[in-house]
Structures are given as C-alpha cells and as structure tokens.
Design a protein around this motif. Structure first.
Motif, PDB file in Angstrom:
ATOM      1  N   SER A   1       0.824  -1.214   0.000  1.00 49.12           N
ATOM      2  CA  SER A   1       0.000   0.000   0.000  1.00 49.12           C
ATOM      3  C   SER A   1       0.855   1.261   0.000  1.00 49.12           C
ATOM      4  O   SER A   1       0.410   2.315  -0.461  1.00 49.12           O
ATOM      5  N   SER A   2       2.083   1.156   0.491  1.00 49.43           N
ATOM      6  CA  SER A   2       2.912   2.355   0.619  1.00 49.43           C
ATOM      7  C   SER A   2       3.492   2.829  -0.694  1.00 49.43           C
ATOM      8  O   SER A   2       3.910   3.986  -0.809  1.00 49.43           O
ATOM      9  N   VAL A   3       3.555   1.952  -1.706  1.00 43.06           N
ATOM     10  CA  VAL A   3       4.260   2.341  -2.929  1.00 43.06           C
ATOM     11  C   VAL A   3       3.441   3.278  -3.817  1.00 43.06           C
ATOM     12  O   VAL A   3       4.012   4.089  -4.547  1.00 43.06           O
ATOM     13  N   PHE A   4       2.117   3.176  -3.772  1.00 43.23           N
ATOM     14  CA  PHE A   4       1.279   3.967  -4.685  1.00 43.23           C
ATOM     15  C   PHE A   4       1.600   5.461  -4.620  1.00 43.23           C
ATOM     16  O   PHE A   4       1.900   6.080  -5.654  1.00 43.23           O
ATOM     17  N   PRO A   5       1.507   6.106  -3.449  1.00 41.16           N
ATOM     18  CA  PRO A   5       1.699   7.559  -3.426  1.00 41.16           C
ATOM     19  C   PRO A   5       3.108   7.994  -3.781  1.00 41.16           C
ATOM     20  O   PRO A   5       3.298   9.060  -4.397  1.00 41.16           O
ATOM     21  N   PHE A   6       4.105   7.179  -3.431  1.00 42.12           N
ATOM     22  CA  PHE A   6       5.475   7.651  -3.623  1.00 42.12           C
ATOM     23  C   PHE A   6       6.020   7.333  -5.010  1.00 42.12           C
ATOM     24  O   PHE A   6       7.005   7.942  -5.447  1.00 42.12           O
ATOM     25  N   LEU A   7       5.379   6.417  -5.737  1.00 41.90           N
ATOM     26  CA  LEU A   7       5.640   6.333  -7.166  1.00 41.90           C
ATOM     27  C   LEU A   7       5.222   7.638  -7.841  1.00 41.90           C
ATOM     28  O   LEU A   7       5.902   8.136  -8.741  1.00 41.90           O
ATOM     29  N   THR A   8       4.108   8.183  -7.388  1.00 42.06           N
ATOM     30  CA  THR A   8       3.642   9.458  -7.930  1.00 42.06           C
ATOM     31  C   THR A   8       4.609  10.580  -7.587  1.00 42.06           C
ATOM     32  O   THR A   8       4.878  11.461  -8.417  1.00 42.06           O
ATOM     33  N   THR A   9       5.159  10.570  -6.377  1.00 41.83           N
ATOM     34  CA  THR A   9       6.146  11.581  -6.000  1.00 41.83           C
ATOM     35  C   THR A   9       7.315  11.590  -6.970  1.00 41.83           C
ATOM     36  O   THR A   9       7.750  12.646  -7.442  1.00 41.83           O
ATOM     37  N   GLY A  10       7.836  10.405  -7.280  1.00 42.50           N
ATOM     38  CA  GLY A  10       8.977  10.322  -8.185  1.00 42.50           C
ATOM     39  C   GLY A  10       8.664  10.809  -9.577  1.00 42.50           C
ATOM     40  O   GLY A  10       9.447  11.542 -10.195  1.00 42.50           O
ATOM     41  N   ALA A  11       7.490  10.422 -10.103  1.00 44.60           N
ATOM     42  CA  ALA A  11       7.101  10.859 -11.434  1.00 44.60           C
ATOM     43  C   ALA A  11       6.881  12.366 -11.472  1.00 44.60           C
ATOM     44  O   ALA A  11       7.313  13.053 -12.410  1.00 44.60           O
ATOM     45  N   ALA A  12       6.227  12.897 -10.449  1.00 41.88           N
ATOM     46  CA  ALA A  12       5.992  14.338 -10.384  1.00 41.88           C
ATOM     47  C   ALA A  12       7.311  15.103 -10.287  1.00 41.88           C
ATOM     48  O   ALA A  12       7.455  16.200 -10.856  1.00 41.88           O
ATOM     49  N   ASN A  13       8.277  14.527  -9.599  1.00 40.29           N
ATOM     50  CA  ASN A  13       9.568  15.201  -9.462  1.00 40.29           C
ATOM     51  C   ASN A  13      10.282  15.309 -10.804  1.00 40.29           C
ATOM     52  O   ASN A  13      10.966  16.305 -11.082  1.00 40.29           O
ATOM     53  N   LEU A  14      10.116  14.302 -11.649  1.00 44.92           N
ATOM     54  CA  LEU A  14      10.675  14.402 -12.998  1.00 44.92           C
ATOM     55  C   LEU A  14      10.025  15.535 -13.779  1.00 44.92           C
ATOM     56  O   LEU A  14      10.697  16.318 -14.454  1.00 44.92           O
ATOM     57  N   LEU A  15       8.715  15.623 -13.684  1.00 45.52           N
ATOM     58  CA  LEU A  15       8.005  16.682 -14.401  1.00 45.52           C
ATOM     59  C   LEU A  15       8.421  18.059 -13.903  1.00 45.52           C
ATOM     60  O   LEU A  15       8.683  18.967 -14.701  1.00 45.52           O
ATOM     61  N   ARG A  16       8.481  18.230 -12.595  1.00 49.16           N
ATOM     62  CA  ARG A  16       8.811  19.551 -12.048  1.00 49.16           C
ATOM     63  C   ARG A  16      10.266  19.917 -12.298  1.00 49.16           C
ATOM     64  O   ARG A  16      10.617  21.103 -12.338  1.00 49.16           O
TER      65      ARG A  16
END
Length: 597
Positions: A123-138
């Motif tokens: 359950s912990s991986v879902f939100p922080f996969l998004t963190t990593g992807a968003a960090n690439l975009l930003r």
C-alpha cells in the motif's frame, strides 16, 4: 499478527543521536523545521501506518489485483488511502512551498517511508511512485506540463509511474523500441510500443495514470543517445474532459510477493491514438530518468529494510513468547520449558537480523542526509555530498536488498514450522523481500556500476571522501577501550579493501572481462565494510551515552553495543574470504562455457 513492526526508539536514535539530522535546519530551505516538526511527521506516519496501512497487510496479500474488463481492480480501500496521502500533503512534502510542498528534508521523508513500508509495503508504494514521477516533471518539464499534470498527482487523484522496461529490453534501455513521431502540435508526439512490469501502471483507485515513459523519436540517434522522455497519460484532457489515450492494459503480473500493488503490461498506441508530451529536450530522456532512478534506488534499499524490520519484530515477539526446550546444561526433563529466545542459536538469528537491518537503516539515512546536502549546501560541501552519495548509492540499494532476503529467511527460521504457514506474517515478508535485488537495477548491474565507474570517478575522490569519513569515526571510537578492538578490525578490513581495489584496477587496462567478472562480489565486500563503519558510528554514540542512561535506555544502548560486536565477529570476517577470491587468478566464470552446463 505481531504488534510491533519497527522501533520508534531506534529510528530517533539513528536520526538525532547518530546522524544529528537537526543540523539540516541551519540551511535556509529547511529553516522552518525543527526537532518538533520532524517528530510530528514521524508520529503522523506511525499513526497512519498503525490505523490504516497495517490492518490491510494480510488481506491485500491474499486478494491480489485482478484484470477485469480491461481495468486492474485493487483493494477498494486503496482509493481512500491514496487520497489521504494526497490530502495530508505526503506526495509533495519534499517540494517547495510555492508548489504546495512542505520543504521536508529527504532524511525525514525517507524515515517516514520506512515506517509506511514496515506497516504495509504494497500500500505504501502507490503515493510515492507518484512523488517520483511528479519530481521528474517539475525538474525537467515545461511550466505548461507541470500545470497540466502535477496538481492532480499531488492531490492523489492521478497516479504517476516510471515506464521503462520492454519485453526485449530489460536493463538494456538502449534497446527499447517504443517510438515517438511528432504531430502537428509542437511538443506532442504519437507514441507506439509496449511496456512491461510497470508498477501501479493501471488501477481503479485513481481517476487517471500518468506514465513518465521512455521512447525514441524517429530519426534520432541510435542507442541510448536517442532516448527521450514523455509524459503519457492513460487518459488525456480535451476541452476539460478526460478521453481515452489508447494506453491499453494487456495484463497484470501475478507475483510471489508485494501482491497488493499491481504490475501492469501496457500496449501503447495499438490503434494509433496515443499522445505523449515531450519532457525537456529531445534525446535527453535517459539522463532525466536517471534522476528518478537514483532516488528510487535509495528508496528500494529503504523498502528492503522496512520489510526486513517488520519480519524481525515478528520473529522477536514469537521468540519471547514461544516456550520450547530447556538450556543444554539442564538435564531435568521435569523442569519447565524456556522461551526460545534463551537458546543461543535463536539469539544468533535475531542478532543477524538486527545487525543487518539497523546497520542498513543507518546507511540509508546517512545517504538521505547526503541527498539533502547535495540540494541545499554550497561549494565543496554540496559537491562532496553529491559525489559521496553517488559512490554509496549502489551499496545502499544492493546490500539491504540482498541481505533482506536472508534476514527474512532467518525470521521464518526462528518460527520454525509455524513460520512456513500463513498463520504468521513472516512467510509473506519472506516473499515480499525477494523483489528488491531485482528492480531499479539488479545487483549485478550495481556491482558493475560501483567497480567499473564509481570507484574511479574524479580520480577516486569519492573513495577518498568515504575513507576520510570512516577515519573520523575511528578517531571518535578509539578513546573507548571497549571499542578499540572494533576499530582495529575495521582498519584491517579497510586494508583488505584497498589491496583488492588496487589489484582489480590493475587488470582494467588489459583485461576488462577479468576486471569486472566478480564485480558483484566486490560490491558485497564494499557493502560489508560500509555497514561495519555504520555500526562503529552507532556503537560510539551508545558507548558515550550509556553512563548517563537510565531505565529502558540502558538496555537499548547495551543492545547496540552487543549487536555491533556481533556484526564484527560474524559478518565483517567474511571480507577475508571475499578478498581471497577477488585477488585470485582462476577465472572460473569466464572459462566456463554455456554448453557445459
């Protein structure tokens, strides 16, 4: 199910007594934080973990995601969990205030993810996969792309992923075949190909999924130089509405562990309708993606420690409660049985787990601290932190991952036959641990990276920086008589590492294959010594604080000192056999032929 899944006392010891993470608040970027705010973050992580994540640990394992009518169905509570992580600001916590973030140090953020992973890794991986992807975009995307995607990613409405792997191009990314053709709209491309093993690549707990995808623009350079990075949403926005973007889920992989999070097989552009948005400059995709991968590699190490720690505490609880047998010196069968924690071999298995996991956690938090310095410090401090982190990343990813497989196995062994059943959680942890030596670069790849590239970067400056840090620890430890034997053993092990490194580097100019043939063993040798260093750091603090300790702290510090002794007596000694092999002239793996198997 075990009641304890990590030690808040040990985590705070690592952060504040050993690492002195509060020093980060002297930098402007972190100036609004202090010990109190850090503790609030850790307490919030614990509260979510205990009340929301941990209760779903077993049920998510037993009821894994299924592909139904083209959509992957996950546990129904994941939607509210991901939304909570978005609402509470976890997904963008490390980012700037003007992005809605909290400018939280990576050191504290990674400590929180350690807690989440120990409670329920899937359950912990879902939100922080998004963190990593968003960090690439930003980091690399245009303002328009950032505005288009990140707000809903931060809110937990949209999932983010990293889409690299293809059926015939696993770790060899230069061989990917996914293509991108320019459209009439600048910055947009028609994407065609397929991706496999995409974590959270499709599921029904969010409204949309945004893939940060590698592809090659037609007509671009061959190999890795032709790779570009694209944001490819599962559904794209047109006139304020989400419409299908021709990203089809062809399958969901069924795994041996880590079952609650889906791993998808995606078909992209099968009907010619997939639009991707170029992130940054053309043909720079691999360089951009490595930012996320390097961050993720420290995260993988932390996840391995999380799972191993949960298994350790489950086996420790069982060992304290399970009566069986009597001391070997007790001959009277009428005497009551004793808890198995009284038996030396059980204590050995518990010490093995504790030494590997708490040593690895120390290294990972240290690497997180270096990551913070590499972002907020100036001059030599910034450059040296970045270089030292670069050197240690393959160790921080691989040592906990490989050893986590062994520590979770030891946890099962402590429980005996009970550990092999689903009545206890350790069998699940054993299965979940196995993914970490594989994803974000196999152990073999990281061995090649360490020996073939990292130790020689900038003329070996990274190694010199590491040796200087270790020497400072040795200086701090030597005034304590009880720690002098450990300091001597570490000094001798460093001598072995130096001799091995010089021997292998001497082979590089004339025989590259022999130079790198046992790079994985070199990584193991390097890792053992690095963790021994971390244990001397912890032991020195424990020895210093023990005289003034009272109550439970006395047992805590004594446990630290004994575990450090265990690591040196049982694990550090392995460097001598590794060194012998690495300096040998018999090239067994090179001489062996495929047809002889």
């Amino acid at each position: 199910m075990a009641t304890q899944f990590y030690s808040p006392r040990d985590l705070r010891f690592q952060l504040y007594e050993v690492l002195n993470a509060e020093r980060l608040t002297k930098f402007d970027y972190f100036r609004d934080h202090d010990r109190e705010s850090f503790d609030m973050v850790l307490d919030a992580a614990r509260q979510i973990s205990e009340t929301v994540l941990k209760p779903l640990l077993t049920v998510m394992d037993r009821n894994e995601p299924q592909l139904v009518a083209g959509k992957i169905r996950v546990h129904p509570q994941m939607r509210s969990i991901i939304k909570k992580f978005g609402d509470d600001g976890w997904i963008n916590a490390p980012f700037r205030y003007d992005e809605g973030g909290q400018q939280l140090p990576a050191t504290i953020m990674n400590a929180a993810t350690f807690i989440f992973g120990a409670a329920n890794y899937s359950s912990s991986v879902f939100p922080f996969l998004t963190t990593g992807a968003a960090n690439l975009l930003r980091s690399f995307g245009s303002a328009e792309l950032i505005d288009r995607f990140t707000p809903k990613m931060y809110a937990g409405q949209w999932q983010g992923t990293m889409a690299l792997t293809e059926p015939d191009a696993g770790s060899s990314l230069s061989d990917i075949t996914t293509t991108a053709e320019p459209t009439d709209t600048p910055g947009t491309y028609q994407i065609r190909g397929q991706k496999i093993y995409i974590s959270a690549g499709d599921h029904d707990a969010v409204e949309n999924v945004v893939h940060l995808m590698l592809a090659k623009i037609k007509g671009g350079p061959a190999g890795a130089k032709g790779i570009s990075l694209f944001a490819v949403p599962q559904q794209r926005e047109e006139n304020g509405q989400l419409v299908d973007n021709d990203v089809l889920t062809a399958g969901v992989y069924h795994k041996m562990g880590y079952k609650g999070a889906p791993i998808a097989h995606l078909m992209v552009g099968s009907n010619g309708g997939t639009i991707g948005y170029l992130v940054g400059e053309p043909h720079q995709g691999l360089r951009y993606m490595f930012q996320m991968m390097n961050e993720a590699r420290v995260g993988v190490g932390m996840n391995a420690v999380s799972i191993g720690t949960a298994a350790y505490y489950a086996s420790l609880e069982y060992a304290r409660e399970r009566p069986q047998g009597r001391p070997v010196s007790e001959k009277d069968p009428t005497r009551p049985q004793v808890p198995i924690i009284r038996h030396a071999d059980v204590k050995r298995m518990l010490l093995f787990q504790k030494s590997v996991l708490e040593g690895s956690l120390s290294l990972l938090l240290y690497c997180s601290y270096l990551a913070d310095l590499s972002h907020v410090a100036d001059g030599d401090e910034k450059a040296n932190a970045a270089l030292l982190l670069d050197l240690l990343t393959p160790v921080a990813k691989s040592y906990p991952s490989e050893m986590g497989c062994l520590t979770t196995s030891a946890a099962v062994q402590v429980l005996g036959g009970a550990g092999y059943t689903t009545d206890f959680p350790v069998e699940q942890f054993y299965r979940e641990a196995r993914i970490h030596p594989i994803h974000e670069g196999t152990t073999g790849i990281h061995g090649l990276d360490l020996l073939g590239r990292k130790v020689t970067l900038q003329g070996g400056k990274g190694v010199q920086l590491l040796l200087a840090e270790i020497e400072r620890t040795l200086v701090d430890a030597r005034p304590y008589a009880d720690l002098q034997p450990l300091a001597d053993q570490l000094t001798a092990a460093l001598g072995k590492l130096d001799a091995v490194t010089k021997h292998l580097l001497s082979l590089a100019p004339s025989d590259t294959e022999a130079f790198l043939a046992d790079a994985t063993l070199y990584l193991e040798l390097f890792g053992i010594i690095t963790i021994a260093w971390q244990w001397l750091r912890q032991a020195t603090v424990a020895q210093k604080n023990l005289p003034a300790a009272a109550g439970d702290d006395v047992n805590f510090y004594q446990g630290k000192l004994m575990t450090a002794r265990y690591f040196y007596e049982y694990e550090l000694v392995k460097v001598y056999s590794l060194a012998r092999r690495l300096q040998a002239t018999d090239r067994v793996t090179l001489a062996m032929k495929g047809e002889w198997f």
